[in-house]
Design a protein around this motif. Structure first.
Motif, short mmCIF file in Angstrom:
data_model
loop_
_atom_site.label_atom_id
_atom_site.label_comp_id
_atom_site.label_asym_id
_atom_site.label_seq_id
_atom_site.Cartn_x
_atom_site.Cartn_y
_atom_site.Cartn_z
N ARG A 1 18.28 -3.59 101.35
CA ARG A 1 17.02 -2.86 101.16
C ARG A 1 17.28 -1.48 100.54
O ARG A 1 16.58 -1.06 99.62
CB ARG A 1 16.28 -2.70 102.48
N ASN A 2 18.30 -0.79 101.03
CA ASN A 2 18.63 0.53 100.48
C ASN A 2 19.07 0.44 99.03
O ASN A 2 18.73 1.32 98.22
CB ASN A 2 19.72 1.20 101.33
N SER A 3 19.81 -0.58 98.67
CA SER A 3 20.23 -0.75 97.27
C SER A 3 19.02 -1.04 96.38
O SER A 3 18.95 -0.53 95.26
CB SER A 3 21.25 -1.89 97.15
N GLU B 1 19.59 -4.14 105.83
CA GLU B 1 19.18 -2.77 105.48
C GLU B 1 20.00 -2.22 104.32
O GLU B 1 19.51 -1.42 103.52
CB GLU B 1 19.26 -1.87 106.70
N ARG B 2 21.26 -2.64 104.21
CA ARG B 2 22.09 -2.22 103.08
C ARG B 2 21.50 -2.74 101.77
O ARG B 2 21.45 -2.02 100.77
CB ARG B 2 23.51 -2.74 103.27
N ASP C 1 15.91 -0.04 97.00
CA ASP C 1 15.16 1.22 96.92
C ASP C 1 15.84 2.22 95.99
O ASP C 1 15.17 2.94 95.24
CB ASP C 1 15.02 1.85 98.32
N ARG C 2 17.16 2.28 96.05
CA ARG C 2 17.89 3.28 95.26
C ARG C 2 18.06 2.90 93.79
O ARG C 2 17.91 3.74 92.90
CB ARG C 2 19.26 3.51 95.90
N PHE C 3 18.38 1.62 93.54
CA PHE C 3 18.72 1.21 92.18
C PHE C 3 17.71 0.28 91.53
O PHE C 3 17.79 0.04 90.33
CB PHE C 3 20.10 0.53 92.17
N GLY C 4 16.78 -0.27 92.31
CA GLY C 4 15.70 -1.09 91.77
C GLY C 4 16.17 -2.26 90.93
O GLY C 4 17.10 -2.99 91.30
N ARG D 1 17.86 -2.43 88.26
CA ARG D 1 19.26 -2.40 87.81
C ARG D 1 20.14 -3.18 88.78
O ARG D 1 20.98 -3.98 88.36
CB ARG D 1 19.74 -0.96 87.67
N PHE D 2 19.94 -2.98 90.07
CA PHE D 2 20.68 -3.73 91.10
C PHE D 2 20.26 -5.19 91.10
O PHE D 2 21.10 -6.10 91.06
CB PHE D 2 20.43 -3.10 92.47
#
Length: 135
Positions: A16-18, A13-14, A20-23, A25-26
């Motif tokens: 997945r959140n990265s 989930e960490r 979702d948040r940074f797309g 770029r991450f």
């Protein structure tokens, strides 16, 4: 002889959140093109696929004893599949250079990698073996 051992546990989930948040770029900073393509072919498990690879990068950085410093960067550690299908690492840049520094003369490095996941966890183990070169 074993010259390095590393393990890592990563929360899916960490990752997945990265995503979702940074797309992108991450994704582009952390993962190789091959890793991103593999995840894209698994639309229902993108985060899990990438979390296992994230854990493998962390495990490798521990196995070589540097973490992500001394020129070892996540993007220089790529998870690929051997012809047998088994996961292994393709190293470039500082990650390759660090491994080369650890291998004694007259030996070659053999990397053993295992990956697993059970939502919400992904796990990787890396063992680096120095195997004598044939005489």
């Amino acid at each position: 002889m074993i010259i390095g051992l590393g393990s890592d546990l990563c929360n899916i989930e960490r990752i997945r959140n990265s995503i979702d948040r940074f797309g992108d770029r991450f994704l582009n900073r952390v993962f190789t093109e091959t890793e991103r393509a593999k995840a894209a072919r698994r639309p229902h498990t993108v985060a899990g696929t990438l979390a296992k690879r994230f854990a493998a990068k962390e495990a490798y950085s521990k196995a070589v004893g540097t973490g992500f410093k001394a020129g070892v960067f996540m993007k220089d550690i790529g998870v690929v599949n051997a012809p047998s299908g088994a996961p292994t690492l393709l190293l470039t840049g500082g990650a390759r250079a660090r491994l080369d520094m650890l291998v004694p003369a007259g030996h070659e490095a053999v990397i053993h990698l295992t990956l697993t996941d059970d939502h919400p966890w992904a796990q990787a183990f890396v063992v680096i073996e120095a195997r004598p070169l044939p005489a």
